[in-house]
Design a protein around this motif. Structure first.
Motif, PDB file in Angstrom:
ATOM      1  N   UNK A  98       4.140   5.516 -14.128  1.00 50.90           N
ATOM      2  CA  UNK A  98       4.357   4.632 -12.983  1.00 50.90           C
ATOM      3  C   UNK A  98       3.036   4.267 -12.320  1.00 50.90           C
ATOM      4  N   UNK A  99       2.129   5.227 -12.241  1.00 48.65           N
ATOM      5  CA  UNK A  99       0.824   4.969 -11.653  1.00 48.65           C
ATOM      6  C   UNK A  99       0.039   3.956 -12.486  1.00 48.65           C
ATOM      7  N   UNK A 100       0.084   4.082 -13.799  1.00 44.87           N
ATOM      8  CA  UNK A 100      -0.642   3.141 -14.660  1.00 44.87           C
ATOM      9  C   UNK A 100      -0.043   1.738 -14.591  1.00 44.87           C
ATOM     10  N   UNK A 101       1.278   1.628 -14.492  1.00 46.68           N
ATOM     11  CA  UNK A 101       1.902   0.313 -14.338  1.00 46.68           C
ATOM     12  C   UNK A 101       1.488  -0.310 -13.008  1.00 46.68           C
ATOM     13  N   UNK A 102       1.477   0.491 -11.961  1.00 44.57           N
ATOM     14  CA  UNK A 102       1.055  -0.014 -10.658  1.00 44.57           C
ATOM     15  C   UNK A 102      -0.393  -0.469 -10.655  1.00 44.57           C
ATOM     16  N   UNK A 103      -1.267   0.305 -11.279  1.00 42.80           N
ATOM     17  CA  UNK A 103      -2.675  -0.087 -11.347  1.00 42.80           C
ATOM     18  C   UNK A 103      -2.863  -1.337 -12.197  1.00 42.80           C
ATOM     19  N   UNK A 104      -2.114  -1.447 -13.284  1.00 37.17           N
ATOM     20  CA  UNK A 104      -2.197  -2.646 -14.121  1.00 37.17           C
ATOM     21  C   UNK A 104      -1.724  -3.886 -13.385  1.00 37.17           C
ATOM     22  N   UNK A 105      -0.656  -3.743 -12.611  1.00 43.21           N
ATOM     23  CA  UNK A 105      -0.149  -4.863 -11.820  1.00 43.21           C
ATOM     24  C   UNK A 105      -1.155  -5.266 -10.749  1.00 43.21           C
ATOM     25  N   UNK A 106      -1.729  -4.282 -10.099  1.00 45.65           N
ATOM     26  CA  UNK A 106      -2.733  -4.575  -9.071  1.00 45.65           C
ATOM     27  C   UNK A 106      -3.952  -5.261  -9.683  1.00 45.65           C
ATOM     28  N   UNK A 107      -4.377  -4.802 -10.847  1.00 48.54           N
ATOM     29  CA  UNK A 107      -5.532  -5.426 -11.502  1.00 48.54           C
ATOM     30  C   UNK A 107      -5.222  -6.868 -11.901  1.00 48.54           C
ATOM     31  N   UNK A 108      -3.997  -7.119 -12.365  1.00 50.21           N
ATOM     32  CA  UNK A 108      -3.619  -8.486 -12.734  1.00 50.21           C
ATOM     33  C   UNK A 108      -3.581  -9.390 -11.508  1.00 50.21           C
ATOM     34  N   UNK A 109      -3.081  -8.877 -10.396  1.00 53.28           N
ATOM     35  CA  UNK A 109      -3.049  -9.691  -9.171  1.00 53.28           C
ATOM     36  C   UNK A 109      -4.450  -9.975  -8.651  1.00 53.28           C
TER      37      UNK A 109
END
Length: 99
Positions: free
Chosen positions: A20-31
């Motif tokens: 979940x943490x990696x998905x959140x970080x990936x989403x934040x990086x994409x934004x």
């Protein structure tokens, strides 16, 4: 009475938390990078991306298969062979009618 959580359950929680943490970080990086659905759709339409989406998982699967084969070979001897099962004939498989 205290019911303790098994180590397997604790490991699953850790893996779920890290995922979940990696998905959140990936989403934040994409934004932060400014990736929009329109830009992502344009990028996904390119032939190089389509080949990569097909070949990367296939290559990873092949590498995992080679790793498992190497691990099995490095272990040395094959597991002990189990004795052959005795063939048991059944009444209906003989092809003869019983009276």
């Amino acid at each position: 009475m205290h019911i303790s959580t098994s180590p397997r359950r604790k490991t699953f929680r850790l893996v779920a938390l890290l995922g979940a943490l990696s998905v959140g970080l990936g989403t934040a990086a994409a934004l932060i990078a400014g990736v929009s659905p329109a830009r992502a759709a344009h990028f996904a339409g390119q032939p190089d991306t389509q080949v990569a989406v097909f070949m990367v998982p296939l290559t990873l699967l092949l590498l995992v298969l080679l790793f498992e084969v190497a691990r099995f070979v490095r272990r040395g001897t094959l597991p002990a062979q189990s004795p052959a099962r005795r063939v048991r004939s059944t009444d209906w498989s003989s092809g003869r009618a019983r009276d």
